[in-house]
Design an enzyme around this catalytic site. Structure first.
Site, mmCIF file in Angstrom:
data_model
loop_
_atom_site.group_PDB
_atom_site.id
_atom_site.type_symbol
_atom_site.label_atom_id
_atom_site.label_comp_id
_atom_site.label_asym_id
_atom_site.label_seq_id
_atom_site.Cartn_x
_atom_site.Cartn_y
_atom_site.Cartn_z
ATOM 1 N N HIS A 24 0.842 -1.269 0.005
ATOM 2 C CA HIS A 24 0.172 0.103 -0.028
ATOM 3 C C HIS A 24 0.897 1.235 -0.055
ATOM 4 C CE1 HIS A 24 0.608 0.179 4.335
ATOM 5 N NE2 HIS A 24 -0.460 -0.677 4.496
ATOM 6 N N HIS A 78 -6.165 -9.166 14.342
ATOM 7 C CA HIS A 78 -6.136 -7.642 13.415
ATOM 8 C C HIS A 78 -6.805 -7.946 12.145
ATOM 9 C CE1 HIS A 78 -4.815 -4.312 11.743
ATOM 10 N NE2 HIS A 78 -3.631 -4.540 11.171
ATOM 11 N N GLU A 80 -6.703 -6.205 9.199
ATOM 12 C CA GLU A 80 -6.088 -5.728 8.019
ATOM 13 C C GLU A 80 -5.864 -6.729 7.134
ATOM 14 O OE1 GLU A 80 -3.033 -3.045 8.530
ATOM 15 O OE2 GLU A 80 -3.130 -2.350 6.519
ATOM 16 N N ASP A 82 -3.995 -7.986 5.101
ATOM 17 C CA ASP A 82 -2.913 -8.778 4.934
ATOM 18 C C ASP A 82 -2.598 -9.864 5.985
ATOM 19 O OD1 ASP A 82 -2.389 -6.610 6.621
ATOM 20 O OD2 ASP A 82 -0.308 -6.776 6.745
ATOM 21 N N HIS A 145 -1.942 -1.278 15.446
ATOM 22 C CA HIS A 145 -2.278 0.127 14.943
ATOM 23 C C HIS A 145 -3.443 0.396 14.322
ATOM 24 C CE1 HIS A 145 -1.362 -0.759 10.268
ATOM 25 N NE2 HIS A 145 -1.360 -2.029 10.991
ATOM 26 N N ASP A 164 0.835 -7.124 14.496
ATOM 27 C CA ASP A 164 2.059 -6.320 13.620
ATOM 28 C C ASP A 164 3.201 -5.956 14.462
ATOM 29 O OD1 ASP A 164 0.927 -6.224 10.929
ATOM 30 O OD2 ASP A 164 -0.474 -4.733 11.251
ATOM 31 N N TYR A 196 9.963 -0.482 9.522
ATOM 32 C CA TYR A 196 8.582 -0.831 9.983
ATOM 33 C C TYR A 196 8.066 0.242 10.777
ATOM 34 C CZ TYR A 196 4.977 -4.334 10.819
ATOM 35 O OH TYR A 196 3.518 -4.900 11.082
ATOM 36 N N HIS A 229 4.619 -10.361 10.720
ATOM 37 C CA HIS A 229 5.250 -10.124 9.778
ATOM 38 C C HIS A 229 6.956 -10.276 10.230
ATOM 39 C CE1 HIS A 229 2.468 -8.118 7.146
ATOM 40 N NE2 HIS A 229 2.267 -7.256 8.099
HETATM 41 FE FE1 FEO Z 1 -1.681 -3.652 10.110
HETATM 42 FE FE2 FEO Z 1 0.208 -6.176 8.797
HETATM 43 O O1 FEO Z 1 -1.240 -5.273 8.996
#
Ligand code: FEO
Length: 404
Positions: A24, A78, A80, A82, A145, A164, A196, A229
């Site tokens: 993104h 989470h 999001e 991903d 986040h 995250d 990050y 991640h």
């Molecule tokens: Fe906030 Fe890795 O997504």
């Protein structure tokens, strides 16, 4: 099949995205991973999913350990995409599973998926879940986040699955910090952490500190941190926590990042005496041209340094667009604890340097004023002024840095 048992009966079942370079808009030069975890217990429990492109990979990984239809619980830390966009695919293979998620997470999940046939349970901060031999604890981390965010602690394994937080966009064959460091440097790993943090977590320093303090107060024993991640922290999870506390507390290098753009090299030429002035005060500096550099890289370099000089030509009486875009983006990251200055060339009316200072003040950042301006190409006198401003800025930056 590419699973790893990270703790007895707890498996990494995620996917490595070697090829992603644009996350993104965040340029991920080193790719990323989507980490999710499976606990084999009386109630088989999946923690998070992956990005939808990798749904079959995580399902194959899960299938190599258990029959997916036997998965009893899915914890969504989470929403999001991903981490949760593979959920619809995953749910086709485990339709009777119960999804555990925060209230805000559920609201978001309903926007991304048709959840009408799913069994969803809302969890709150501090809620436990026993799944057999393992006791889980959910800790909400709102705005770390996203509003929905939470982390999951696995008591018996002393394992924090941190979503995250503590992550890095780093594709690697290594899953653990010690494995990664066997053939890569600590600097590479730390740089991925800072990159990050700067691009994703910069706005949330105060919340990060509070949440880590909460975890410490709860007395949770943690000997492994498994983010969603990148590398899993098993060698020294305390080190990554301390790095976060340091960054959240305003720690930065006693150095200057010069971030600029240029039309016909005049503003660029100004960087040369500025660097000399800064260096002559014994301060290290780095120089970044915006249109040659991904925005996310410039943000990282900004974040690493205590001081930042913005080089901005005036175009049409306002800031050159790439610099304006950088400052607009930076303002959204709500930077703190940095000192700023500006310089730039102009042809007739000027105005960009003044506008840059206004932007710094709107962000609540400290400044060294009034900066330096050059009419067209810098003259010898302009270069001298740049050199002196570089020295002055380095001195002020060191004074400012002393408070941290
Ligand atoms: Fe906030 Fe890795 O997504």
């Amino acid at each position: 099949m590419n699973t790893i048992e990270i703790k007895p009966d707890i498996f990494w079942v995620g996917a490595v995205d070697w090829g992603i370079r644009d996350f993104h808009g965040y340029i991920t030069q080193n790719g990323t991973t989507y980490n999710n975890y499976l606990i084999k217990d009386e109630q088989i429990t999946l923690i998070d999913t992956v990005k939808h492109d990798f749904d079959m990979i995580t399902l194959e990984n899960i299938r190599s350990i258990v029959d997916p239809s036997q998965v009893k619980n899915i914890i969504i830390n989470h929403i999001e995409p991903d981490h949760a966009s593979a959920l619809a695919s995953v749910m086709r293979y485990m339709p009777r599973a119960t999804i555990y998620i925060t209230e805000r997470g559920k609201k978001g999940l309903e926007r991304y998926h048709d959840t009408s046939q799913w069994n969803i349970k809302i969890v709150k901060n501090g809620d436990p879940l026993n799944i057999g031999k393992h006791n889980l604890l959910f800790l909400e981390t709102p705005m770390l986040h996203w509003p929905d965010s939470m982390v999951t602690y696995v008591k018996e394994a002393k394992l924090l699955i941190s979503q995250d937080a503590f992550g890095q966009h780093l594709a690697s064959a290594a899953r653990f910090d010690d494995d990664f460091l066997a053939s890569n440097s600590q600097h590479e790993l730390d740089d991925a952490v800072v990159d990050y943090y700067a691009n994703i977590l910069m706005p949330f320093g105060k919340l990060i500190k509070t949440k880590i303090d909460d975890i410490v107060k709860l007395g949770l024993e943690i000997d492994m941190i498994a983010p969603d991640h990148g590398i899993i922290w098993r060698k020294n999870p305390g080190r990554i926590m301390q790095m976060y506390l340091d960054m959240a507390g305003g720690k930065a290098k006693n150095s200057v990042a010069i971030i600029y753009d240029t039309m016909w090299h005049s503003t660029e030429l100004m960087t040369v005496p500025l660097v000399s002035g800064i260096q002559d005060e014994g301060v290290d500096c780095t120089v970044i041209k915006l249109r040659s550099t991904p925005m996310s890289f410039a943000i990282k370099e900004f974040w690493k340094a205590r001081g930042c000089l913005i080089g901005v030509p005036t175009m049409n009486n306002i800031m050159f667009p790439s610099v304006a875009e950088f400052l607009y983006h930076l303002a959204g990251l709500r930077p703190k604890d940095r000192i700023m200055g500006a310089f730039g060339s102009f042809g007739w009316g000027g105005g960009a340097v003044k506008e840059a200072y206004e932007k710094f003040k709107q962000m609540g950042l400290s400044t060294v004023e009034p900066g330096v301006q050059s009419l067209y190409k810098p003259s010898v006198a302009d270069e001298k002024q740049c050199y002196e401003f570089g020295k002055q800025f380095a001195v002020k930056m060191k004074e400012y840095d002393a408070q941290f």
